[in-house]
Enzyme design. Structure first.
Site, mmCIF file in Angstrom:
data_model
loop_
_atom_site.group_PDB
_atom_site.id
_atom_site.type_symbol
_atom_site.label_atom_id
_atom_site.label_comp_id
_atom_site.label_asym_id
_atom_site.label_seq_id
_atom_site.Cartn_x
_atom_site.Cartn_y
_atom_site.Cartn_z
ATOM 1 N N HIS A 261 -10.556 -5.899 8.737
ATOM 2 C CA HIS A 261 -11.335 -5.596 7.202
ATOM 3 C C HIS A 261 -12.673 -4.843 7.578
ATOM 4 O O HIS A 261 -13.716 -4.821 6.464
ATOM 5 C CB HIS A 261 -11.496 -6.691 6.373
ATOM 6 C CG HIS A 261 -10.135 -7.247 5.835
ATOM 7 N ND1 HIS A 261 -9.214 -6.486 5.316
ATOM 8 C CD2 HIS A 261 -9.371 -8.401 6.128
ATOM 9 C CE1 HIS A 261 -8.031 -6.916 4.826
ATOM 10 N NE2 HIS A 261 -8.288 -8.322 5.424
ATOM 11 N N GLU B 281 0.772 -1.508 0.041
ATOM 12 C CA GLU B 281 -0.128 0.023 0.088
ATOM 13 C C GLU B 281 0.765 1.208 0.092
ATOM 14 O O GLU B 281 0.495 2.165 -0.676
ATOM 15 C CB GLU B 281 -0.881 0.179 1.447
ATOM 16 C CG GLU B 281 -2.358 -1.070 1.102
ATOM 17 C CD GLU B 281 -1.872 -2.310 1.383
ATOM 18 O OE1 GLU B 281 -0.678 -2.528 1.810
ATOM 19 O OE2 GLU B 281 -2.786 -3.154 1.183
#
Length: 348
Positions: free
Chosen positions: A153, A103
């Protein structure tokens, strides 16, 4: 994608002045249906779900701007949520391509081989004296509860990015909103973090115009008129708030419901006008209550509407814990929690 290919793509992106870049997706699956009464662009359209509306917006962005790119984890084959399906086939792997699972690298590459979202992208315009920017950087990311995402998540980190001057933060509640707001974000010269509620990806369905259209950023929408209390939310939480409003109406309580849509910069004027009418405010979001963006709304409205408030500002939010997998129903700001807060605030 191979390192050499990344270098070549970076060279092309750096040489294209003001190129538009938006990063890809990550994380788990989605659910829950929601229909919206909100406005979109143009007239009628085809009934599609949220991830399809996002896909349409990306197709239009790439088709209308040859400087646009899509890259990120798994976007080349369609992404985990299939939001980028068909893009690589139509526009080629030079404009739609996978990156390594990193990321930090994706964000740095998107900014132009610089650094990260907070430390560089948000400050480009300021430090240059408004001479240059990030070329329309929009970072798409799933967020929020999904039913089985657990502590990694199912998080809602929007307040982190709202604290950074120079970034815009946008969260749609439905497919029609997602397409119009995403196109507006991509075409905005400022860096935008675009949160997509994964709870709504597949089962939130409504008619979405197939043509190119944009919805204004930083403009809240009053989606239900009322006189007794104002409710504020964004993203998937709007479906919960709608249900609470309907149940409250059965008890004779008239709720005004506002979708903030853009969190930074947010539409204080619309919220202020509503609260001055109702005298009461409730804010609800999935993120933890401490330091959540609801606290900023509460503080701002207390300053602007102090003499008109008839009760303390109520907040119905997530808990100050990591997101619990097994105990998710206890963590979530549910319809019944909101309804209880509505009644307590109205009867204060």
């Amino acid at each position: 994608m191979a390192t050499r290919a990344l270098r070549e793509a970076a060279s092309r992106a750096a040489s294209a002045t003001g190129s538009r870049r938006f990063s890809g997706e990550s994380a788990a699956a989605a659910a829950l249906a929601e229909r919206s009464d909100g406005a979109g662009g143009g007239g009628g359209g085809k009934a599609v779900n949220l991830f399809t509306a996002v896909n349409q917006a990306l197709h239009i962005a790439l088709d209308t701007d040859p400087r646009a790119y899509v890259f990120g984890e798994d976007v080349g084959f369609g992404g985990v949520f299939r939001c980028t399906t068909g893009l690589a086939d139509r526009f080629g792997k030079n404009r739609v391509f996978n990156t390594p699972l990193c990321e930090q690298g994706i964000a740095g590459f998107a900014i132009g081989l610089a650094a990260m979202i907070v430390n560089e992208a948000a400050k480009f315009r300021y430090r240059s004296g408004n001479e240059f920017n990030c070329g329309g950087l929009t970072i798409r990311t799933p967020y929020g509860a999904v039913g089985h995402g657990g502590h990694y998540h199912s998080q809602s980190p929007e307040a982190f990015f709202c604290h950074v001057p120079g970034l815009k933060v946008v969260i749609p509640r439905s497919p029609r909103e997602a397409k119009g707001l995403l196109l507006a974000s991509i075409r905005d010269p400022n860096p935008v973090v675009f949160f997509e509620p994964k709870w709504l990806y597949r089962l939130a369905v409504e008619e979405v115009p197939e043509e190119d259209y944009m919805l204004p950023l930083s403009e809240a929408e009053v989606i239900r008129k009322g006189s007794d209390i104002t409710l504020i939310g964004w993203g998937a939480q709007l479906a919960v708030l709608k249900e609470a409003c309907e149940d409250a109406a059965k008890d004779g309580i008239s709720c005004e419901l506002i979708d903030l849509r853009t969190l930074i910069p947010w539409d204080k004027e619309t919220v202020e006008a509503s609260v001055k009418k109702t005298g009461k405010l409730l804010v609800s979001h999935e993120a933890p209550i401490t330091g959540g963006f609801g606290a900023e709304i509460a503080a701002s409205i207390a300053e602007r509407c102090f003499q008109r408030l008839e009760a303390p500002v109520a907040r119905v939010c997530g808990l100050d814990t990591p997101f619990p997998l097994v105990y998710e129903p206890f963590y979530m700001p549910t319809k019944n929690k909101v309804l209880d807060a509505i009644k307590a605030t109205v009867n204060y």
